[in-house]
Design a protein around this motif. Sequence first.
Motif, PDB file in Angstrom:
ATOM      1  N   LYS A  57      47.055  38.354  32.218  1.00 55.24           N
ATOM      2  CA  LYS A  57      46.534  39.031  33.412  1.00 55.24           C
ATOM      3  C   LYS A  57      45.132  39.568  33.178  1.00 55.24           C
ATOM      4  CE  LYS A  57      50.403  39.610  36.098  1.00 55.24           C
ATOM      5  NZ  LYS A  57      50.791  40.005  37.424  1.00 55.24           N
ATOM      6  N   SER A  58      44.335  39.500  34.213  1.00 50.00           N
ATOM      7  CA  SER A  58      43.030  40.152  34.223  1.00 50.00           C
ATOM      8  C   SER A  58      42.897  40.907  35.551  1.00 50.00           C
ATOM      9  CB  SER A  58      41.905  39.126  34.106  1.00 50.00           C
ATOM     10  OG  SER A  58      41.914  38.542  32.829  1.00 50.00           O
ATOM     11  N   PHE A  59      41.983  41.858  35.551  1.00 48.37           N
ATOM     12  CA  PHE A  59      41.833  42.736  36.722  1.00 48.37           C
ATOM     13  C   PHE A  59      40.356  42.882  37.077  1.00 48.37           C
ATOM     14  CE2 PHE A  59      45.564  43.693  34.333  1.00 48.37           C
ATOM     15  CZ  PHE A  59      46.555  43.918  35.278  1.00 48.37           C
ATOM     16  N   ARG A  60      40.045  42.708  38.339  1.00 53.51           N
ATOM     17  CA  ARG A  60      38.667  42.934  38.801  1.00 53.51           C
ATOM     18  C   ARG A  60      38.711  43.637  40.138  1.00 53.51           C
ATOM     19  NH1 ARG A  60      35.884  37.046  37.254  1.00 53.51           N
ATOM     20  NH2 ARG A  60      36.655  37.117  35.112  1.00 53.51           N
ATOM     21  N   ASN A  61      37.924  44.673  40.256  1.00 52.67           N
ATOM     22  CA  ASN A  61      37.902  45.419  41.506  1.00 52.67           C
ATOM     23  C   ASN A  61      36.989  44.695  42.497  1.00 52.67           C
ATOM     24  OD1 ASN A  61      38.523  47.397  43.257  1.00 52.67           O
ATOM     25  ND2 ASN A  61      37.375  49.018  42.210  1.00 52.67           N
ATOM     26  N   GLU A  62      37.431  43.519  42.927  1.00 52.28           N
ATOM     27  CA  GLU A  62      36.619  42.659  43.788  1.00 52.28           C
ATOM     28  C   GLU A  62      36.225  43.396  45.066  1.00 52.28           C
ATOM     29  OE1 GLU A  62      35.600  39.697  43.046  1.00 52.28           O
ATOM     30  OE2 GLU A  62      36.970  38.880  41.541  1.00 52.28           O
ATOM     31  N   ILE A  63      34.981  43.189  45.498  1.00 53.11           N
ATOM     32  CA  ILE A  63      34.510  43.835  46.738  1.00 53.11           C
ATOM     33  C   ILE A  63      35.225  43.217  47.938  1.00 53.11           C
ATOM     34  CG2 ILE A  63      32.507  44.197  48.249  1.00 53.11           C
ATOM     35  CD1 ILE A  63      30.774  43.995  45.656  1.00 53.11           C
ATOM     36  N   THR A  64      35.312  41.903  47.933  1.00 54.99           N
ATOM     37  CA  THR A  64      35.979  41.229  49.060  1.00 54.99           C
ATOM     38  C   THR A  64      37.061  40.282  48.545  1.00 54.99           C
ATOM     39  OG1 THR A  64      34.055  39.783  49.029  1.00 54.99           O
ATOM     40  CG2 THR A  64      34.248  41.282  50.900  1.00 54.99           C
ATOM     41  N   PRO A  65      38.254  40.835  48.230  1.00 53.23           N
ATOM     42  CA  PRO A  65      39.353  39.940  47.887  1.00 53.23           C
ATOM     43  C   PRO A  65      39.739  39.164  49.142  1.00 53.23           C
ATOM     44  CG  PRO A  65      40.166  42.168  48.173  1.00 53.23           C
ATOM     45  CD  PRO A  65      38.678  42.227  48.323  1.00 53.23           C
ATOM     46  N   GLY A  66      40.397  38.040  48.975  1.00 57.18           N
ATOM     47  CA  GLY A  66      40.823  37.338  50.190  1.00 57.18           C
ATOM     48  C   GLY A  66      41.181  35.901  49.945  1.00 57.18           C
ATOM     49  N   GLN A  67      41.400  35.212  51.037  1.00 63.55           N
ATOM     50  CA  GLN A  67      41.871  33.825  51.018  1.00 63.55           C
ATOM     51  C   GLN A  67      43.147  33.714  50.201  1.00 63.55           C
ATOM     52  OE1 GLN A  67      38.159  33.670  50.074  1.00 63.55           O
ATOM     53  NE2 GLN A  67      37.414  31.995  51.318  1.00 63.55           N
ATOM     54  N   PHE A  68      44.113  34.591  50.566  1.00 67.68           N
ATOM     55  CA  PHE A  68      45.446  34.548  49.945  1.00 67.68           C
ATOM     56  C   PHE A  68      45.306  34.827  48.449  1.00 67.68           C
ATOM     57  CE2 PHE A  68      49.460  31.804  49.287  1.00 67.68           C
ATOM     58  CZ  PHE A  68      50.286  32.835  49.657  1.00 67.68           C
ATOM     59  N   PHE A  71      43.598  33.317  46.295  1.00 72.04           N
ATOM     60  CA  PHE A  71      42.371  32.757  45.703  1.00 72.04           C
ATOM     61  C   PHE A  71      41.566  33.850  44.997  1.00 72.04           C
ATOM     62  CE2 PHE A  71      37.860  31.785  45.750  1.00 72.04           C
ATOM     63  CZ  PHE A  71      37.868  30.558  45.120  1.00 72.04           C
ATOM     64  N   ARG A  72      41.294  34.933  45.703  1.00 74.44           N
ATOM     65  CA  ARG A  72      40.534  36.022  45.070  1.00 74.44           C
ATOM     66  C   ARG A  72      41.310  37.320  45.225  1.00 74.44           C
ATOM     67  NH1 ARG A  72      35.921  34.994  46.708  1.00 74.44           N
ATOM     68  NH2 ARG A  72      35.053  34.194  44.776  1.00 74.44           N
ATOM     69  N   THR A  73      41.879  37.787  44.116  1.00 76.08           N
ATOM     70  CA  THR A  73      42.703  38.982  44.141  1.00 76.08           C
ATOM     71  C   THR A  73      42.160  39.963  43.099  1.00 76.08           C
ATOM     72  OG1 THR A  73      44.167  37.813  42.627  1.00 76.08           O
ATOM     73  CG2 THR A  73      44.816  37.854  44.920  1.00 76.08           C
ATOM     74  N   ARG A  74      42.685  41.167  43.131  1.00 75.33           N
ATOM     75  CA  ARG A  74      42.174  42.151  42.154  1.00 75.33           C
ATOM     76  C   ARG A  74      42.991  42.113  40.865  1.00 75.33           C
ATOM     77  NH1 ARG A  74      40.913  45.814  47.182  1.00 75.33           N
ATOM     78  NH2 ARG A  74      38.682  45.400  47.353  1.00 75.33           N
ATOM     79  N   GLU A  75      44.211  41.593  40.961  1.00 72.04           N
ATOM     80  CA  GLU A  75      45.026  41.353  39.770  1.00 72.04           C
ATOM     81  C   GLU A  75      45.347  39.864  39.780  1.00 72.04           C
ATOM     82  OE1 GLU A  75      48.580  43.741  39.526  1.00 72.04           O
ATOM     83  OE2 GLU A  75      49.541  42.302  38.195  1.00 72.04           O
ATOM     84  N   PHE A  76      45.071  39.182  38.692  1.00 68.43           N
ATOM     85  CA  PHE A  76      45.291  37.730  38.668  1.00 68.43           C
ATOM     86  C   PHE A  76      45.535  37.288  37.234  1.00 68.43           C
ATOM     87  CE2 PHE A  76      41.016  36.801  37.043  1.00 68.43           C
ATOM     88  CZ  PHE A  76      40.335  37.949  37.412  1.00 68.43           C
ATOM     89  N   GLU A  77      45.824  36.001  37.085  1.00 73.67           N
ATOM     90  CA  GLU A  77      46.091  35.510  35.733  1.00 73.67           C
ATOM     91  C   GLU A  77      45.090  34.438  35.342  1.00 73.67           C
ATOM     92  OE1 GLU A  77      50.277  35.171  33.507  1.00 73.67           O
ATOM     93  OE2 GLU A  77      50.383  35.020  35.668  1.00 73.67           O
ATOM     94  N   GLN A  78      44.662  34.504  34.102  1.00 75.59           N
ATOM     95  CA  GLN A  78      43.694  33.520  33.596  1.00 75.59           C
ATOM     96  C   GLN A  78      44.290  32.684  32.476  1.00 75.59           C
ATOM     97  OE1 GLN A  78      40.342  36.231  32.614  1.00 75.59           O
ATOM     98  NE2 GLN A  78      39.183  35.014  34.081  1.00 75.59           N
ATOM     99  N   MET A  79      43.695  31.512  32.264  1.00 78.42           N
ATOM    100  CA  MET A  79      44.048  30.645  31.134  1.00 78.42           C
ATOM    101  C   MET A  79      42.707  30.310  30.491  1.00 78.42           C
ATOM    102  SD  MET A  79      46.758  28.142  33.136  1.00 78.42           S
ATOM    103  CE  MET A  79      45.608  27.352  34.275  1.00 78.42           C
ATOM    104  N   GLU A  80      42.451  30.902  29.341  1.00 85.74           N
ATOM    105  CA  GLU A  80      41.117  30.758  28.749  1.00 85.74           C
ATOM    106  C   GLU A  80      41.218  30.275  27.316  1.00 85.74           C
ATOM    107  OE1 GLU A  80      38.004  33.439  30.702  1.00 85.74           O
ATOM    108  OE2 GLU A  80      39.335  34.836  29.685  1.00 85.74           O
TER     109      GLU A  80
END
Length: 434
Positions: free
Chosen positions: A175-186, A188-197
């Motif tokens: 999990k990663s977290f970003r306080n996105e200014i404009t989350p949206g599109q379901f 696609f852009r959320t403030r809590e999400f998961e990454q594979m790096e």
Amino acid sequence: MSIDFDTIVNLAKKRGFVFQSSEIYGGLRSAYDYGPLGVELLRNVKEQWWHSMVRMRDDVVGIDSAIIQSPSVWEASGHLASFTDPLVECTNCNNRFREDKLDDPDQCPSCGKRGTFTEAKNFNLMFKTHMGPVESPDNAVYLRPETAQGIFINFENVRRTSRMKLPFGIAQIGKSFRNEITPGQFVFRTREFEQMEMEFFCRPEEADEWFEYWIEERKRWYVDLGMSEDNVRFREHDQDELSHYSAGTFDVDYRFPWGFDELEGIANRTDFDLKAHMERSGKDLTYFDQESGERFVPYVIEPAAGATRTTFAFLLDAYDQEEVRGDTRTVLRLDKRLSPIKVAVLPLSKKPQLTEISTRLAQDLRPLFPVEHDVTQAIGRRYRRQDEIGTPYCVTVDFDTLDDQAVTVRDRDTMDQDRVSMDKVAAYLRDRLG
Ligand code: GAP
């Protein structure tokens, strides 16, 4: 086929892939919960990534680092100073937007007024909290905005304990977290999400070669898992788009309903991060090459994908509709490795003679594949439901089964049906599902 945004969001909700977080309290914007099918699909996407990036390679190992790390990590990495997006506010309706995502930089998308935006200011995306019982500036900590830093700060631990030699990579999903200014599109852009790096460490002079290699490798992964090549493209970042750490980035873009948008970034992070952590921590993170006798700071090529965003893209890509005998059939043509349920066992009727057999069959198949045993509704509706959730095979127990000890196996994509003896059905499915 191209699919509109609402159709897929409705299917995801109706069939239990994704729910709005805290829905019974009106919903928390920009966070989502994955339901019984969504969690399986998301896990399958992550498992396929891990399989190809770690398990199938002898030059990449895995790690699972903490979400909360020393604030020094984020000072050194530059995130506290530079992990920002340009924020503008409309002085008419007071809504806030990310300036670089506006269709028209002069018109407010909320109230429609022109010329009402404030000057853009840099808004830091890090989520801040406090560790321990006292809230003071001394114990401020941050939720990680990328999994990558957990890899850099463990570079020496991993190298020493796993005895890896350059070039080698360290992979992480989390999990990663970003306080996105404009989350949206379901999702696609959320403030809590998961990454594979994955951070791939190499000699500086080999970085360009590995950059090319990973671009090709990552494209192969999406296409191999069934994503239509027409819907995937690569785009090189312009100089002014580059992150603070990057000497070059290629985005893997997917054709979302609103146009091409980022699925994954593949960046040449140079020696930026290891050097920054060396300076800040005072620890030696150089690499000693025993063959050449050289000591240097490795360069890093980073393929960084979003697990939740990629899951959404696979859902969109798999969605299909076709006419079958005057009816519209909706089918998710997910690659079998991604399908949440691999086999549905369906007794033709609820009569105990049939359900006793189907219960036993489902039980026998469960150790091998994710199985759903569904006894309710007419068989046609049950097939339709399984098509809509992407189940590759339906196994039907009917009244002939009582005589011939065989079942009908229906293929999701072709709708062809095979009569298979019950004692061979596990092998039949294993052959096709792998
Ligand atoms: N370590 C490099 C890094 O984090 P990034 O391009 O900012 O690079 C990598 O993020 C991927 O993480 C993106 O391509 C995207 O798939 C996913 N991602 C980033 N922000 C996201 C968000 N707010 N919601 C969902 N996924 C996100």
